[in-house]
Design a protein around this motif. Structure first.
Motif, PDB file in Angstrom:
ATOM      1  N   UNK A   1      -1.451  29.455 -27.506  1.00 37.30           N
ATOM      2  CA  UNK A   1      -0.683  29.194 -26.284  1.00 37.30           C
ATOM      3  C   UNK A   1      -1.208  27.961 -25.551  1.00 37.30           C
ATOM      4  N   UNK A   2      -2.526  27.775 -25.569  1.00 41.41           N
ATOM      5  CA  UNK A   2      -3.141  26.712 -24.774  1.00 41.41           C
ATOM      6  C   UNK A   2      -2.996  25.334 -25.403  1.00 41.41           C
ATOM      7  N   UNK A   3      -3.356  25.197 -26.682  1.00 42.82           N
ATOM      8  CA  UNK A   3      -3.431  23.884 -27.309  1.00 42.82           C
ATOM      9  C   UNK A   3      -2.078  23.169 -27.415  1.00 42.82           C
TER      10      UNK A   3
ATOM     11  N   UNK B   1      -9.277  21.144 -22.413  1.00 40.70           N
ATOM     12  CA  UNK B   1      -9.597  20.724 -23.773  1.00 40.70           C
ATOM     13  C   UNK B   1     -11.000  21.183 -24.160  1.00 40.70           C
ATOM     14  N   UNK B   2     -11.952  21.003 -23.250  1.00 42.64           N
ATOM     15  CA  UNK B   2     -13.336  21.400 -23.538  1.00 42.64           C
ATOM     16  C   UNK B   2     -13.454  22.910 -23.701  1.00 42.64           C
ATOM     17  N   UNK B   3     -12.726  23.669 -22.877  1.00 39.89           N
ATOM     18  CA  UNK B   3     -12.730  25.122 -23.006  1.00 39.89           C
ATOM     19  C   UNK B   3     -12.191  25.545 -24.366  1.00 39.89           C
ATOM     20  N   UNK B   4     -11.093  24.914 -24.780  1.00 40.15           N
ATOM     21  CA  UNK B   4     -10.513  25.223 -26.087  1.00 40.15           C
ATOM     22  C   UNK B   4     -11.485  24.879 -27.202  1.00 40.15           C
ATOM     23  N   UNK B   5     -12.170  23.751 -27.055  1.00 42.14           N
ATOM     24  CA  UNK B   5     -13.151  23.348 -28.061  1.00 42.14           C
ATOM     25  C   UNK B   5     -14.270  24.371 -28.174  1.00 42.14           C
ATOM     26  N   UNK B   6     -14.708  24.913 -27.039  1.00 42.38           N
ATOM     27  CA  UNK B   6     -15.762  25.941 -27.050  1.00 42.38           C
ATOM     28  C   UNK B   6     -15.299  27.204 -27.771  1.00 42.38           C
ATOM     29  N   UNK B   7     -14.044  27.563 -27.600  1.00 49.17           N
ATOM     30  CA  UNK B   7     -13.518  28.748 -28.271  1.00 49.17           C
ATOM     31  C   UNK B   7     -13.528  28.566 -29.789  1.00 49.17           C
ATOM     32  N   UNK B   8     -13.100  27.382 -30.242  1.00 49.84           N
ATOM     33  CA  UNK B   8     -13.109  27.111 -31.670  1.00 49.84           C
ATOM     34  C   UNK B   8     -14.517  27.140 -32.248  1.00 49.84           C
TER      35      UNK B   8
END
Length: 459
Positions: A217-219, A366-373
């Motif tokens: 949903x986010x990316x 973007x940084x939050x999404x990167x942390x999740x990955x």
């Protein structure tokens, strides 16, 4: 402290050695090697790649499995790991240090990096297997052990992956979030760290299924909004675009230093920062994103490899390019700014103060999404070493590192992270080169069988 400063200097020198010209040349060689070995499918069959990726989404086909994730969720989670601060801060730094010519070399590295990502994704699916919970797992550790028969090397990759996930994939991203939030509302980094850890906990303790659900949903939404905002800047400065592209190609091969504070002389600086920031952004060669692609239900090696090609295309050719074009067309490169401040200045030329706010929010998300990955990548590396029961422990450490990273000084962390990223790349590049006959065989088999694929569901 003397010992701490000594450690910093040592880490900085070691990082420079690992990520020197030899590493960049190795990554380019691997990408070029697979381009020739697989008949340049990222060029000659890019239309097929689009049909097998975004085209399959338009047909409305949704794969379902027992607790698994779909191919689109795998792409979203993989993009979450790559589309962090590199797309905003990294591109701006490449321009300020390497001039406009850095964009050309970023494109160059991405075009061949597509095939590196293709190979490691294909192999991740080819050698994947079910874990004790019945879930698909795969990636560099699996194809290093099962494909090459080198279990010890898979363990080395796992150790480096864990440390890279806590550094580059966590603490540096958390620090970028804290800086952005502090710029928006003067919030203490420690407060940001605690809130960030709480948000991460709600997602990562749900495992890959929840990570994929959130990033799905986010990316896409964030990528589209950011790209549209950057295009607004570009369109309103459209009269400068011919000059911008002329400058990109001119400075890419210029022997003199570029205007805008390029460190070094001309082509050398452009190549150095273009290559390094492009690789930093799309992570082709690290072997990280193959872990999440391998977890997709109904995944086939070549088709999933095409999602890897598409990932690099979106990350570098699309998002990094619109960031660079916005900065160059807005004329802010000569203001002496770098990093997020340079990108924000470009957006402010059209959006006013809202532009700076928008860039800060984009960095946070973007940084939050990167942390999740990266939380998933690090967890897979840790579980490889400690067993599946080690997942809760790793998640707890990851959350603590996120909170600490928000307020820490990260010079040493940055250098150590780059060291472990580089050490991840070495066994991965070696493995995919050794397994290149498998990549070629699977590719030829798929393209040779395509006309008859409707008659059989077998790969």
């Amino acid at each position: 402290m003397t010992w701490y400063r000594t450690l910093e200097e040592f880490a900085e020198k070691l990082s420079g050695m690992i990520w020197g010209p030899a590493m960049v040349a190795a990554m380019l060689f691997v990408g070029i090697w697979f381009t020739f070995r697989a008949s340049g499918i990222q060029f000659l069959h890019f239309g097929t790649c689009l049909r097998c990726t975004v085209g399959s989404l338009l047909h409305g086909k949704k794969e379902k499995g027992s607790g698994g994730i779909t191919k689109f969720q795998a792409l979203s989670a993989a993009l979450a790991g790559t589309m962090g601060t590199g797309n905003i801060v990294g591109v701006a730094t490449a321009l300020s240090m390497g001039g406009a010519g850095a964009v050309f070399w970023m494109w160059f590295s991405a075009l061949f990096g597509m095939m590196t990502k293709y190979a490691e994704t294909l192999l991740a699916v080819r050698f994947r297997k079910k874990d004790s919970a019945g879930q698909w797992v795969g990636g560099a550790m699996e194809y290093i052990e099962d494909g090459l028969g080198k279990r010890w090397l898979a363990g080395v990759f796992g150790v480096c992956c864990v440390f890279a996930s806590l550094g580059m994939g966590n603490m540096t991203q958390a620090n970028a979030i804290a800086d952005a939030v502090q710029g928006i509302g003067a919030v203490s980094p420690w407060v940001t760290g605690v809130v960030l850890a709480a948000v991460l906990a709600m997602v990562i303790f749900g495992g890959l299924t929840r990570i994929a659900s959130v990033t799905e949903k986010l990316i896409p939404a964030l990528s589209v909004l950011y790209t549209l905002a950057a295009l607004a800047v570009i369109v309103l400065h459209a009269d400068r675009l011919p000059g911008v592209f002329a400058e990109i190609f001119k400075q890419a091969f210029s022997l003199s230093a570029a205007v805008g504070g390029a460190a070094g002389s001309g082509v050398r600086a452009a190549m150095r920062y273009g290559f390094s920031r492009g690789i930093f952004s799309n992570e082709a060669g690290l072997g990280s994103s193959g872990m999440v692609y391998a977890a997709a239900e109904d995944a086939r090696p070549v088709e999933q490899g095409m999602w890897g090609i598409f990932e690099v295309f979106v990350d570098t050719v699309v998002v990094c390019t619109v960031t660079a074009a916005a900065i160059l067309s807005s004329g802010v490169l000569t203001q002496g700014k770098t990093g997020a401040a340079l990108t924000a200045a470009a957006f402010e030329t059209v959006l006013g103060p809202v532009g700076s706010w928008f860039v800060s929010v984009s960095i946070v998300l973007f940084a939050l999404a990167s942390m999740l990955g990266w939380a998933y990548y690090g967890e897979r590396g840790f579980c490889r070493l400690a067993g599946e029961k080690g997942a809760p422990l790793y998640r707890a450490v990851f959350l603590c590192a996120a909170a600490a990273g928000s307020a820490a000084k990260l010079e040493l962390v940055w250098n150590l992270s780059e060291i472990f990223n580089g050490l991840m790349a070495l066994p991965n590049l070696y493995a995919i080169l050794c397994l290149s006959p498998v990549v070629v065989q699977e590719t030829e088999r798929w393209f040779g069988a395509r006309p008859n694929r409707r008659k059989s569901k077998k790969y």
